[in-house]
Design a protein around this motif. Structure first.
Motif, PDB file in Angstrom:
ATOM      1  N   PHE A 196       0.845  -1.194   0.000  1.00  0.00           N
ATOM      2  CA  PHE A 196       0.000   0.000   0.000  1.00  0.00           C
ATOM      3  C   PHE A 196       0.876   1.238   0.000  1.00  0.00           C
ATOM      4  CE2 PHE A 196      -2.291   3.282   2.531  1.00  0.00           C
ATOM      5  CZ  PHE A 196      -3.286   3.548   1.605  1.00  0.00           C
ATOM      6  N   MET A 197       0.633   2.128  -0.955  1.00  0.00           N
ATOM      7  CA  MET A 197       1.419   3.356  -1.068  1.00  0.00           C
ATOM      8  C   MET A 197       0.667   4.497  -0.412  1.00  0.00           C
ATOM      9  SD  MET A 197       3.009   3.121  -4.931  1.00  0.00           S
ATOM     10  CE  MET A 197       1.489   2.678  -5.794  1.00  0.00           C
ATOM     11  N   GLN A 198       1.235   5.017   0.645  1.00  0.00           N
ATOM     12  CA  GLN A 198       0.625   6.130   1.368  1.00  0.00           C
ATOM     13  C   GLN A 198       1.024   7.432   0.696  1.00  0.00           C
ATOM     14  OE1 GLN A 198      -1.336   5.616   4.311  1.00  0.00           O
ATOM     15  NE2 GLN A 198      -1.941   7.735   3.926  1.00  0.00           N
ATOM     16  N   GLY A 199       0.055   8.273   0.411  1.00  0.00           N
ATOM     17  CA  GLY A 199       0.389   9.549  -0.197  1.00  0.00           C
ATOM     18  C   GLY A 199      -0.790  10.152  -0.928  1.00  0.00           C
ATOM     19  N   THR A 200      -0.499  11.078  -1.817  1.00  0.00           N
ATOM     20  CA  THR A 200      -1.509  11.774  -2.616  1.00  0.00           C
ATOM     21  C   THR A 200      -1.423  11.287  -4.049  1.00  0.00           C
ATOM     22  OG1 THR A 200      -1.318  13.759  -1.236  1.00  0.00           O
ATOM     23  CG2 THR A 200      -2.303  14.028  -3.417  1.00  0.00           C
ATOM     24  N   GLU A 201      -2.567  10.913  -4.624  1.00  0.00           N
ATOM     25  CA  GLU A 201      -2.559  10.399  -5.996  1.00  0.00           C
ATOM     26  C   GLU A 201      -2.908  11.489  -6.993  1.00  0.00           C
ATOM     27  OE1 GLU A 201      -4.361   6.749  -8.730  1.00  0.00           O
ATOM     28  OE2 GLU A 201      -4.787   6.829  -6.575  1.00  0.00           O
ATOM     29  N   VAL A 202      -2.151  11.518  -8.077  1.00  0.00           N
ATOM     30  CA  VAL A 202      -2.388  12.449  -9.175  1.00  0.00           C
ATOM     31  C   VAL A 202      -2.281  11.666 -10.477  1.00  0.00           C
ATOM     32  CG1 VAL A 202      -1.458  14.417  -7.891  1.00  0.00           C
ATOM     33  CG2 VAL A 202       0.061  13.085  -9.370  1.00  0.00           C
ATOM     34  N   SER A 203      -2.593  12.319 -11.577  1.00  0.00           N
ATOM     35  CA  SER A 203      -2.354  11.704 -12.886  1.00  0.00           C
ATOM     36  C   SER A 203      -1.676  12.720 -13.790  1.00  0.00           C
ATOM     37  CB  SER A 203      -3.660  11.212 -13.522  1.00  0.00           C
ATOM     38  OG  SER A 203      -4.540  12.288 -13.803  1.00  0.00           O
ATOM     39  N   VAL A 204      -0.868  12.208 -14.694  1.00  0.00           N
ATOM     40  CA  VAL A 204      -0.146  13.052 -15.648  1.00  0.00           C
ATOM     41  C   VAL A 204      -0.711  12.783 -17.036  1.00  0.00           C
ATOM     42  CG1 VAL A 204       2.102  13.621 -16.640  1.00  0.00           C
ATOM     43  CG2 VAL A 204       1.919  13.021 -14.218  1.00  0.00           C
ATOM     44  N   GLU A 205      -1.092  13.851 -17.726  1.00  0.00           N
ATOM     45  CA  GLU A 205      -1.688  13.739 -19.062  1.00  0.00           C
ATOM     46  C   GLU A 205      -0.609  14.068 -20.096  1.00  0.00           C
ATOM     47  OE1 GLU A 205      -4.351  12.515 -18.098  1.00  0.00           O
ATOM     48  OE2 GLU A 205      -4.542  13.511 -16.167  1.00  0.00           O
ATOM     49  N   SER A 206      -0.322  13.107 -20.978  1.00  0.00           N
ATOM     50  CA  SER A 206       0.776  13.247 -21.934  1.00  0.00           C
ATOM     51  C   SER A 206       0.332  12.877 -23.338  1.00  0.00           C
ATOM     52  CB  SER A 206       1.955  12.346 -21.544  1.00  0.00           C
ATOM     53  OG  SER A 206       2.293  12.461 -20.183  1.00  0.00           O
ATOM     54  N   VAL A 207       1.016  13.455 -24.316  1.00  0.00           N
ATOM     55  CA  VAL A 207       0.856  13.069 -25.716  1.00  0.00           C
ATOM     56  C   VAL A 207       2.236  12.706 -26.243  1.00  0.00           C
ATOM     57  CG1 VAL A 207       0.171  13.781 -28.028  1.00  0.00           C
ATOM     58  CG2 VAL A 207      -1.106  14.620 -26.050  1.00  0.00           C
ATOM     59  N   CYS A 208       2.353  11.512 -26.824  1.00  0.00           N
ATOM     60  CA  CYS A 208       3.616  11.066 -27.393  1.00  0.00           C
ATOM     61  C   CYS A 208       3.472  11.038 -28.913  1.00  0.00           C
ATOM     62  CB  CYS A 208       3.978   9.676 -26.876  1.00  0.00           C
ATOM     63  SG  CYS A 208       4.098   9.589 -25.075  1.00  0.00           S
ATOM     64  N   TYR A 209       4.336  11.765 -29.585  1.00  0.00           N
ATOM     65  CA  TYR A 209       4.261  11.842 -31.042  1.00  0.00           C
ATOM     66  C   TYR A 209       5.652  12.014 -31.611  1.00  0.00           C
ATOM     67  CZ  TYR A 209       3.017  13.309 -35.765  1.00  0.00           C
ATOM     68  OH  TYR A 209       2.926  13.383 -37.134  1.00  0.00           O
ATOM     69  N   ASP A 210       5.948  11.237 -32.643  1.00  0.00           N
ATOM     70  CA  ASP A 210       7.236  11.328 -33.325  1.00  0.00           C
ATOM     71  C   ASP A 210       8.390  11.159 -32.337  1.00  0.00           C
ATOM     72  OD1 ASP A 210       8.778  11.573 -35.606  1.00  0.00           O
ATOM     73  OD2 ASP A 210       8.931  13.759 -35.467  1.00  0.00           O
ATOM     74  N   GLY A 211       8.193  10.291 -31.349  1.00  0.00           N
ATOM     75  CA  GLY A 211       9.243   9.989 -30.383  1.00  0.00           C
ATOM     76  C   GLY A 211       9.390  10.980 -29.262  1.00  0.00           C
ATOM     77  N   HIS A 212       8.588  12.046 -29.256  1.00  0.00           N
ATOM     78  CA  HIS A 212       8.680  13.068 -28.208  1.00  0.00           C
ATOM     79  C   HIS A 212       7.495  12.966 -27.254  1.00  0.00           C
ATOM     80  CE1 HIS A 212      12.038  15.048 -30.217  1.00  0.00           C
ATOM     81  NE2 HIS A 212      11.339  15.028 -31.346  1.00  0.00           N
ATOM     82  N   ILE A 213       7.743  13.228 -25.982  1.00  0.00           N
ATOM     83  CA  ILE A 213       6.687  13.223 -24.970  1.00  0.00           C
ATOM     84  C   ILE A 213       6.319  14.663 -24.641  1.00  0.00           C
ATOM     85  CG2 ILE A 213       6.053  12.561 -22.621  1.00  0.00           C
ATOM     86  CD1 ILE A 213       8.089  10.294 -22.825  1.00  0.00           C
ATOM     87  N   HIS A 214       5.063  15.016 -24.848  1.00  0.00           N
ATOM     88  CA  HIS A 214       4.559  16.348 -24.530  1.00  0.00           C
ATOM     89  C   HIS A 214       3.678  16.225 -23.286  1.00  0.00           C
ATOM     90  CE1 HIS A 214       5.765  17.847 -28.572  1.00  0.00           C
ATOM     91  NE2 HIS A 214       5.485  16.594 -28.912  1.00  0.00           N
ATOM     92  N   THR A 215       4.149  16.733 -22.169  1.00  0.00           N
ATOM     93  CA  THR A 215       3.379  16.672 -20.922  1.00  0.00           C
ATOM     94  C   THR A 215       2.487  17.904 -20.836  1.00  0.00           C
ATOM     95  OG1 THR A 215       5.160  15.460 -19.827  1.00  0.00           O
ATOM     96  CG2 THR A 215       3.496  16.475 -18.413  1.00  0.00           C
TER      97      THR A 215
END
Length: 415
Positions: A196-215
């Motif tokens: 069990f991981m104690q902490g605050t949960e978030v999510s990261v929204e990303s787009v991956c295109y042409d080998g690059h990650i856009h956060t």
């Protein structure tokens, strides 16, 4: 479009496709999954489709042969259980695909953990088990509390906080009695146990295109319903300090590289622990629960439009523009328990609230609701915006608190 979620993105994608001038054929194995034939209006995936085809979508090889009679420029789904099917169909017809080739490393939660290990990224202690004796022994090794989860389901289904061997046995029996998933596909019957991981949960929204990650940013999350993990609210962007944002973004980008995620949209869930960020899971699709709508309110970027561009092999436009909202949030109405709801009231108070972007609720008159155990239990939601700061969550929660449920007592009186 091969199958769809019934809610959230399943409601948003069809009208978006039509608004952009696209036509689509909807392919499903069970039309009744999207509502009864005489229900009006029909579900958006049906209402906006130029044609509806009913065939077996759980057999990719047969589906590919069936589709050879038709002409189409792309293939898409927002339903997790058909992501790999879409990948196979796209490959068979030499079409663009909105998902990475390594999608199985992402969708299978155990293989995702293995990939992070191989990349030297921090994981919580975990074990994969196949029998009750193995599950019990592995739990003792990890220690309680822990989280038990299926490796191949979605929407937090059958994900449980386990505090002792009795709860573990109950969770094991429930999963063992569930050989097919919610779309009648044969399941991977193994169980993943994680500390069990104690902490605050978030999510990261990303787009991956042409080998690059856009956060694009980080979304916060609140959960309810212990020992279940029912998501009851989100805000974009999350209220985090700049150093935490940088650390989380860097960790997620490393995790995406570790699983070979080089193309598509990623919704990565992260726990912010005292020892640093830890991956909860990586989803190779747009975020559910209307998070795409929150992102659009703040950035002007519609992730579903990006998703459509990727499905058609087009370069997505990722420039963000100020929309007059510093934050946007959604709060979901989760029934407190099982029972017959006599009525819902308070929705009329939301009409004149300038902070509310929109709201939607089911008809709560004489409605029976099951015990809430996952994200399929929602009775409605409220979306709010804050033009100046990060109070959108408090605005949405305050509005939702004005909506009241009245259950029928055994004698027939409302309470």
């Amino acid at each position: 479009m091969i199958e769809s979620w019934v809610g959230a993105s399943g409601n948003l994608l069809p009208p978006l496709l039509k608004a952009r001038g696209h036509s689509y054929t909807f392919v499903t194995r069970k039309l009744g999954h999207y509502g009864e034939p005489d229900v009006r209006p029909p579900h958006p995936v049906i209402a906006h489709a130029d044609e509806v085809l009913v065939t077996e979508t759980n057999d990719p090889a047969a589906l590919i042969e069936f589709l050879r009679l038709y002409s189409f420029d792309g293939v898409i789904t927002v339903c997790d259980y058909y992501i790999d099917t879409v990948r196979q169909v796209a490959k068979a017809f030499s079409l663009p695909c909105p998902f990475p080739d390594t999608v199985e490393l992402v969708r299978n939660k155990y293989r995702m953990r293995e990939s992070l290990d191989q990349a030297g990224l921090a994981n919580p202690p975990y074990r994969i088990t196949r029998s009750w004796e193995e599950t019990k022994a592995s739990a003792e090794e990890i220690g309680y509390p822990l989280v038990a989860k299926p490796v191949d389901l979605a929407s937090s289904a059958f994900v449980n906080l386990i505090r002792d061997p009795e709860e573990l046995h109950t969770a094991y029996e429930a999963l063992d009695a569930f050989p097919l998933n919610f779309r009648d596909q044969e399941r991977d019957r193994r169980i993943l146990l994680e500390a069990f991981m104690q902490g605050t949960e978030v999510s990261v929204e990303s787009v991956c295109y042409d080998g690059h990650i856009h956060t694009l940013g980080i979304t916060d999350k609140s959960v309810t319903g212990t020992p279940y993990f029912i998501e009851n609210g989100h805000m974009f962007p999350a209220k985090l300090d700049e150093q935490t944002v940088r650390t989380v973004r860097r960790f997620v980008e490393q995790a995406l590289h570790a699983v070979g995620f080089d193309h598509g949209i990623a919704h990565t869930e992260v726990m912010l622990t005292a020892d640093g960020p830890r991956i909860v899971e990586i989803n190779p699709r747009t975020a559910g629960n209307y998070i795409v709508e929150l992102v659009k309110h703040v950035t002007g970027l519609d992730l579903l439009e990006v998703f459509v561009d990727l499905a058609l092999g087009q370069k997505p436009l990722l420039e963000q523009q100020d929309q007059g909202a510093a934050s946007a949030a959604i709060a979901f109405l989760v029934p407190p328990h099982e029972g017959m709801i006599a009525q819902m009231e308070g929705m009329e108070t939301l009409e004149s609230d300038p902070r509310i972007a929109r709201f939607q609720f089911v008809d709560g008159h004489n409605l029976f609701v099951n015990k809430p155990i996952d994200n399929a239990c929602y009775l409605g939601h409220v979306v709010a915006c804050d033009p100046e700061g990060q109070e959108a969550r408090s605005y949405a929660e305050s509005a939702l608190s004005r909506v009241r449920l009245h259950y029928l007592e055994k004698g027939g009186a409302a309470k």
